[in-house]
Write a protein that holds these residues in place. Sequence first.
Motif, PDB file in Angstrom:
ATOM      1  N   THR B  75      45.530 -16.334 -22.954  1.00  0.00           N
ATOM      2  CA  THR B  75      45.196 -17.762 -23.003  1.00  0.00           C
ATOM      3  C   THR B  75      44.281 -18.080 -24.191  1.00  0.00           C
ATOM      4  O   THR B  75      44.351 -17.414 -25.212  1.00  0.00           O
ATOM      5  CB  THR B  75      44.572 -18.205 -21.659  1.00  0.00           C
ATOM      6  OG1 THR B  75      43.325 -17.528 -21.475  1.00  0.00           O
ATOM      7  CG2 THR B  75      45.492 -17.856 -20.491  1.00  0.00           C
ATOM      8  N   THR B  76      43.433 -19.092 -24.037  1.00  0.00           N
ATOM      9  CA  THR B  76      42.508 -19.464 -25.114  1.00  0.00           C
ATOM     10  C   THR B  76      41.174 -18.738 -24.938  1.00  0.00           C
ATOM     11  O   THR B  76      40.870 -18.194 -23.877  1.00  0.00           O
ATOM     12  CB  THR B  76      42.271 -20.994 -25.119  1.00  0.00           C
ATOM     13  OG1 THR B  76      42.146 -21.426 -23.773  1.00  0.00           O
ATOM     14  CG2 THR B  76      43.417 -21.719 -25.791  1.00  0.00           C
ATOM     15  N   HIS B  77      40.371 -18.795 -25.988  1.00  0.00           N
ATOM     16  CA  HIS B  77      39.116 -18.049 -26.008  1.00  0.00           C
ATOM     17  C   HIS B  77      38.164 -18.560 -24.923  1.00  0.00           C
ATOM     18  O   HIS B  77      37.754 -19.726 -24.943  1.00  0.00           O
ATOM     19  CB  HIS B  77      38.486 -18.193 -27.391  1.00  0.00           C
ATOM     20  CG  HIS B  77      37.430 -17.168 -27.691  1.00  0.00           C
ATOM     21  ND1 HIS B  77      37.293 -15.992 -26.994  1.00  0.00           N
ATOM     22  CD2 HIS B  77      36.477 -17.141 -28.651  1.00  0.00           C
ATOM     23  CE1 HIS B  77      36.293 -15.292 -27.515  1.00  0.00           C
ATOM     24  NE2 HIS B  77      35.770 -15.966 -28.517  1.00  0.00           N
ATOM     25  N   ARG B  79      38.776 -18.943 -21.718  1.00  0.00           N
ATOM     26  CA  ARG B  79      39.339 -19.743 -20.620  1.00  0.00           C
ATOM     27  C   ARG B  79      40.240 -18.952 -19.673  1.00  0.00           C
ATOM     28  O   ARG B  79      41.010 -19.549 -18.910  1.00  0.00           O
ATOM     29  CB  ARG B  79      40.103 -20.947 -21.176  1.00  0.00           C
ATOM     30  CG  ARG B  79      39.438 -21.666 -22.328  1.00  0.00           C
ATOM     31  CD  ARG B  79      38.024 -22.112 -22.067  1.00  0.00           C
ATOM     32  NE  ARG B  79      37.377 -22.547 -23.300  1.00  0.00           N
ATOM     33  CZ  ARG B  79      36.072 -22.646 -23.473  1.00  0.00           C
ATOM     34  NH1 ARG B  79      35.235 -22.319 -22.496  1.00  0.00           N
ATOM     35  NH2 ARG B  79      35.573 -23.048 -24.614  1.00  0.00           N
ATOM     36  N   PRO B  82      39.312 -19.917 -15.739  1.00  0.00           N
ATOM     37  CA  PRO B  82      39.869 -21.154 -15.153  1.00  0.00           C
ATOM     38  C   PRO B  82      41.399 -21.169 -15.118  1.00  0.00           C
ATOM     39  O   PRO B  82      41.981 -21.735 -14.184  1.00  0.00           O
ATOM     40  CB  PRO B  82      39.318 -22.276 -16.054  1.00  0.00           C
ATOM     41  CG  PRO B  82      38.822 -21.601 -17.277  1.00  0.00           C
ATOM     42  CD  PRO B  82      38.418 -20.211 -16.867  1.00  0.00           C
ATOM     43  N   PHE B  83      42.042 -20.569 -16.092  1.00  0.00           N
ATOM     44  CA  PHE B  83      43.512 -20.464 -16.056  1.00  0.00           C
ATOM     45  C   PHE B  83      43.920 -19.657 -14.820  1.00  0.00           C
ATOM     46  O   PHE B  83      44.804 -20.055 -14.054  1.00  0.00           O
ATOM     47  CB  PHE B  83      43.992 -19.784 -17.337  1.00  0.00           C
ATOM     48  CG  PHE B  83      45.494 -19.760 -17.517  1.00  0.00           C
ATOM     49  CD1 PHE B  83      46.133 -20.722 -18.296  1.00  0.00           C
ATOM     50  CD2 PHE B  83      46.272 -18.769 -16.931  1.00  0.00           C
ATOM     51  CE1 PHE B  83      47.514 -20.697 -18.476  1.00  0.00           C
ATOM     52  CE2 PHE B  83      47.648 -18.740 -17.092  1.00  0.00           C
ATOM     53  CZ  PHE B  83      48.270 -19.703 -17.869  1.00  0.00           C
ATOM     54  N   THR B  85      42.196 -19.243 -12.166  1.00  0.00           N
ATOM     55  CA  THR B  85      41.836 -20.029 -10.978  1.00  0.00           C
ATOM     56  C   THR B  85      43.000 -20.935 -10.574  1.00  0.00           C
ATOM     57  O   THR B  85      43.390 -20.985  -9.397  1.00  0.00           O
ATOM     58  CB  THR B  85      40.571 -20.866 -11.289  1.00  0.00           C
ATOM     59  OG1 THR B  85      39.467 -19.973 -11.469  1.00  0.00           O
ATOM     60  CG2 THR B  85      40.252 -21.843 -10.171  1.00  0.00           C
ATOM     61  N   GLY B  86      43.563 -21.639 -11.549  1.00  0.00           N
ATOM     62  CA  GLY B  86      44.704 -22.516 -11.256  1.00  0.00           C
ATOM     63  C   GLY B  86      45.889 -21.724 -10.735  1.00  0.00           C
ATOM     64  O   GLY B  86      46.569 -22.129  -9.787  1.00  0.00           O
ATOM     65  N   MET B  87      46.108 -20.572 -11.364  1.00  0.00           N
ATOM     66  CA  MET B  87      47.246 -19.731 -10.983  1.00  0.00           C
ATOM     67  C   MET B  87      47.109 -19.229  -9.538  1.00  0.00           C
ATOM     68  O   MET B  87      48.037 -19.289  -8.737  1.00  0.00           O
ATOM     69  CB  MET B  87      47.321 -18.563 -11.964  1.00  0.00           C
ATOM     70  CG  MET B  87      48.449 -17.619 -11.714  1.00  0.00           C
ATOM     71  SD  MET B  87      48.791 -16.645 -13.201  1.00  0.00           S
ATOM     72  CE  MET B  87      49.943 -17.741 -14.016  1.00  0.00           C
ATOM     73  N   ASN B 111      30.313 -20.271 -18.761  1.00  0.00           N
ATOM     74  CA  ASN B 111      30.246 -21.320 -17.742  1.00  0.00           C
ATOM     75  C   ASN B 111      31.312 -21.115 -16.664  1.00  0.00           C
ATOM     76  O   ASN B 111      31.067 -21.345 -15.480  1.00  0.00           O
ATOM     77  CB  ASN B 111      30.431 -22.682 -18.424  1.00  0.00           C
ATOM     78  CG  ASN B 111      29.999 -23.838 -17.548  1.00  0.00           C
ATOM     79  OD1 ASN B 111      29.119 -23.679 -16.711  1.00  0.00           O
ATOM     80  ND2 ASN B 111      30.616 -24.980 -17.736  1.00  0.00           N
ATOM     81  N   HIS B 112      32.483 -20.667 -17.071  1.00  0.00           N
ATOM     82  CA  HIS B 112      33.570 -20.496 -16.099  1.00  0.00           C
ATOM     83  C   HIS B 112      33.292 -19.285 -15.205  1.00  0.00           C
ATOM     84  O   HIS B 112      33.602 -19.309 -14.024  1.00  0.00           O
ATOM     85  CB  HIS B 112      34.906 -20.337 -16.811  1.00  0.00           C
ATOM     86  CG  HIS B 112      35.119 -21.374 -17.859  1.00  0.00           C
ATOM     87  ND1 HIS B 112      34.966 -22.719 -17.606  1.00  0.00           N
ATOM     88  CD2 HIS B 112      35.423 -21.281 -19.179  1.00  0.00           C
ATOM     89  CE1 HIS B 112      35.187 -23.414 -18.723  1.00  0.00           C
ATOM     90  NE2 HIS B 112      35.463 -22.558 -19.690  1.00  0.00           N
ATOM     91  N   HIS B 115      30.762 -20.214 -12.434  1.00  0.00           N
ATOM     92  CA  HIS B 115      31.291 -21.104 -11.389  1.00  0.00           C
ATOM     93  C   HIS B 115      32.368 -20.428 -10.545  1.00  0.00           C
ATOM     94  O   HIS B 115      32.446 -20.682  -9.340  1.00  0.00           O
ATOM     95  CB  HIS B 115      31.788 -22.408 -12.010  1.00  0.00           C
ATOM     96  CG  HIS B 115      30.654 -23.273 -12.459  1.00  0.00           C
ATOM     97  ND1 HIS B 115      29.961 -24.081 -11.598  1.00  0.00           N
ATOM     98  CD2 HIS B 115      30.052 -23.392 -13.664  1.00  0.00           C
ATOM     99  CE1 HIS B 115      28.982 -24.695 -12.263  1.00  0.00           C
ATOM    100  NE2 HIS B 115      29.020 -24.282 -13.524  1.00  0.00           N
ATOM    101  N   ARG B 119      32.060 -19.949  -6.532  1.00  0.00           N
ATOM    102  CA  ARG B 119      33.108 -20.364  -5.586  1.00  0.00           C
ATOM    103  C   ARG B 119      33.676 -19.190  -4.805  1.00  0.00           C
ATOM    104  O   ARG B 119      34.486 -19.377  -3.914  1.00  0.00           O
ATOM    105  CB  ARG B 119      34.266 -21.025  -6.354  1.00  0.00           C
ATOM    106  CG  ARG B 119      33.908 -22.296  -7.072  1.00  0.00           C
ATOM    107  CD  ARG B 119      35.116 -22.866  -7.812  1.00  0.00           C
ATOM    108  NE  ARG B 119      34.735 -24.064  -8.542  1.00  0.00           N
ATOM    109  CZ  ARG B 119      34.738 -24.182  -9.873  1.00  0.00           C
ATOM    110  NH1 ARG B 119      35.127 -23.161 -10.626  1.00  0.00           N
ATOM    111  NH2 ARG B 119      34.346 -25.293 -10.441  1.00  0.00           N
ATOM    112  N   MET B 121      35.897 -17.267  -5.932  1.00  0.00           N
ATOM    113  CA  MET B 121      37.330 -17.383  -6.203  1.00  0.00           C
ATOM    114  C   MET B 121      37.927 -15.978  -6.101  1.00  0.00           C
ATOM    115  O   MET B 121      37.341 -15.019  -6.606  1.00  0.00           O
ATOM    116  CB  MET B 121      37.510 -17.957  -7.616  1.00  0.00           C
ATOM    117  CG  MET B 121      38.883 -18.466  -7.929  1.00  0.00           C
ATOM    118  SD  MET B 121      39.488 -19.777  -6.852  1.00  0.00           S
ATOM    119  CE  MET B 121      38.370 -21.130  -7.216  1.00  0.00           C
ATOM    120  N   PHE B 264      36.818 -19.629  -1.995  1.00  0.00           N
ATOM    121  CA  PHE B 264      37.098 -21.059  -2.197  1.00  0.00           C
ATOM    122  C   PHE B 264      38.290 -21.476  -1.345  1.00  0.00           C
ATOM    123  O   PHE B 264      38.240 -22.476  -0.626  1.00  0.00           O
ATOM    124  CB  PHE B 264      37.381 -21.354  -3.670  1.00  0.00           C
ATOM    125  CG  PHE B 264      37.866 -22.765  -3.902  1.00  0.00           C
ATOM    126  CD1 PHE B 264      36.955 -23.788  -4.115  1.00  0.00           C
ATOM    127  CD2 PHE B 264      39.220 -23.078  -3.872  1.00  0.00           C
ATOM    128  CE1 PHE B 264      37.392 -25.104  -4.298  1.00  0.00           C
ATOM    129  CE2 PHE B 264      39.660 -24.385  -4.057  1.00  0.00           C
ATOM    130  CZ  PHE B 264      38.749 -25.399  -4.264  1.00  0.00           C
TER     131      PHE B 264
END
Lengths: 382, 274
Positions: B75-77, B79, B82-83, B85-87, B111-112, B115, B119, B121, B264
């Motif tokens: 993914t991106t630097h 991230r 969070p990617f 997390t969505g998956m 930051n991710h 968090h 959670r 996660m 979560f």
Amino acid sequence: MEPAVLTGEHFLNGDVACAEGALAAGCRFFAGYPITPATEIAEHMSKRLPQVGGVFIQMEDEISAMAAILGASCAGAKSMTATSGPGFSLMMENIGLGITMETPCVLVNVQRAGPSTGLPTLGAQGDMMQARWGSHGHYEIIALAPASPQEIFYQTITAFNLSETYRLPVLIMADEIVGHLSERVIIPDSSKIKLRSRPRPKGRKDRFLPYRPGANGVAPMAHAGEGYMVHFTGLTHDEKGYPVMTAEAQAEMVDRITGKIRKNLDRIIQVERYRLEDAEVALISYGISTRSSLAAVDEAREQGIKAGLLRLLTVWPFPEDMVRELAKRVKGLITVELNLGQIHLEVQRCAEGRAPVVLVGHAGGSVITPEEIVEKIKEQVG
Amino acid sequence: MNGSTSSQKHPLDGLLRTDRIPHIWCPGCGIGTVFSSSLIAIRSTGAEPMKTAVVSGIGCTGRGAGYVNLDSYHTTHGRAIPFATGMKLANPELSVVVFSGDGDLFAIGGNHFIHAARRNMDLTVICVNNLNYGMTGGQAAATTPYLAKTSTTPLGNPEAPFNLPLLAYACGATYIARWTMLHTRDLTQSITEALTRTGFSFIEVLAPCPTGYGRKNKLKASDLLKVYQEKAIVKNGANPAETILDLEQGITLGKFVEYDRPTFAQNYKAVTSD
């Protein structure tokens, strides 16, 4: 479980109508971060998604919200986020990832006046060029512009359908006025709503090439967990999805991800023509500004001036051919938008000097009045 | 008939994109060993490979996603979390592994991390810590030791590094371990535990970067391995606040934390299913 499609007549603001449109389109994952004037979309999704078996998550920022909806989409969910200017800026890098990985999702920008923190509670249409070019590199994007709560309901469904069909993030470029305006919204029976799904792979899993395009230039998409063992990367890649660091691979990939949009312009672009048949002055507008434009056309006609309006439902890709054709047969073109001339630049480019092009616009914070537009129409024919 | 080619097959070939080998990692780099341990752990869980997805960010370790023959997302630097997390939320049946570096996970992506840990996660986060940004040529990271030399701290690093297990603990991670790439058996064991449990699991692995960090600090790969061996203090169950990572004083290793609390997804289900 509650119904996802709330068939019936409602009185909704644009933000809530957008959220209901998303649910009707099959959106089952929303990641977002609070920001005026888009917060109501997140709030409504937080209430409604659990009712339909979906998931809402409030992320730590807009960067992660955009990343999360891409991840969710790669696992098979129709996903969405919503934001406004500052958050839109933060989402730019991952919009590029969605473009490059070819990941369907929908991003709503309820525009407020910028730059920077600007006027959080007042509308503008100042992010239109950012929508087009905000992420680095050369790419194509699809952006829609709604003018009312009813229209944002339908456009959200359209946005999902386009994102699924062409496998890319699709932008809804709303604004604070549409977002906070409450009007009648009719939600049709779910059988009347046509939904599209991303193309899906067939055949042997071990031979699947995740970026080999189908007939319309779009490759079938395998989801995580299905056994295709796909590799997705933001790096320039080949049909296998493997990174290839050459100018040739770059040309091939960028040609394909831009080509799948450029070759389907007729299927993507939607406009409405209002009293244009015999028009001598043509307005070109989109979103909230089309409401003043419609009133201005009628007022000008009352005064005996042949005015008309080309209303852009799709702003990107820009309807270049339509504007070119219009420029050939009118005495003047007027772009009406809530900024100091962004889509105006496109209109000028496509007019190619065949007709004078002027702008009615300001930096945002209030709507454009029909009177301002009528004045400009008179100048054009005078 | 078994020819000579079959004897050259690596036991992990099934989990590798062998058509992408050779990899980009430098001679003496420790990422490959951590990568192997991760694949052995994935195999040892007995879970269907198709139900494991690997998500990476950007950097040398981030290239791991490109070599694993599983559903893999580069993914991106910063991230990856969070990617992932969505998956995970979109398909709870997936076991989602984040494999990335210290710069990616704790500077740009810090930051991710905090968090996702808060959670709880349900993700397994493996961080290869090589004390610097390797891919861009050895710049200072959020993990670079005080006074260490890097290409952006040529006179010595004026900043203090994170103690990652303590950070993870403070944020709510429910499984925390630290090993070096020399401790492959313990490392593989920890990754296996993380993959088979529910909740936010974090494993930090120290690995040498001879090209970046090593060269600037006059440490060959073997010198760093010697430090890992000699300075290791294995202390399972240690209070994360009392763990240290100091190439001279000592490096506390072990499984420090493992406890259960709702994830979560579990809490979301409980709260929304009235």
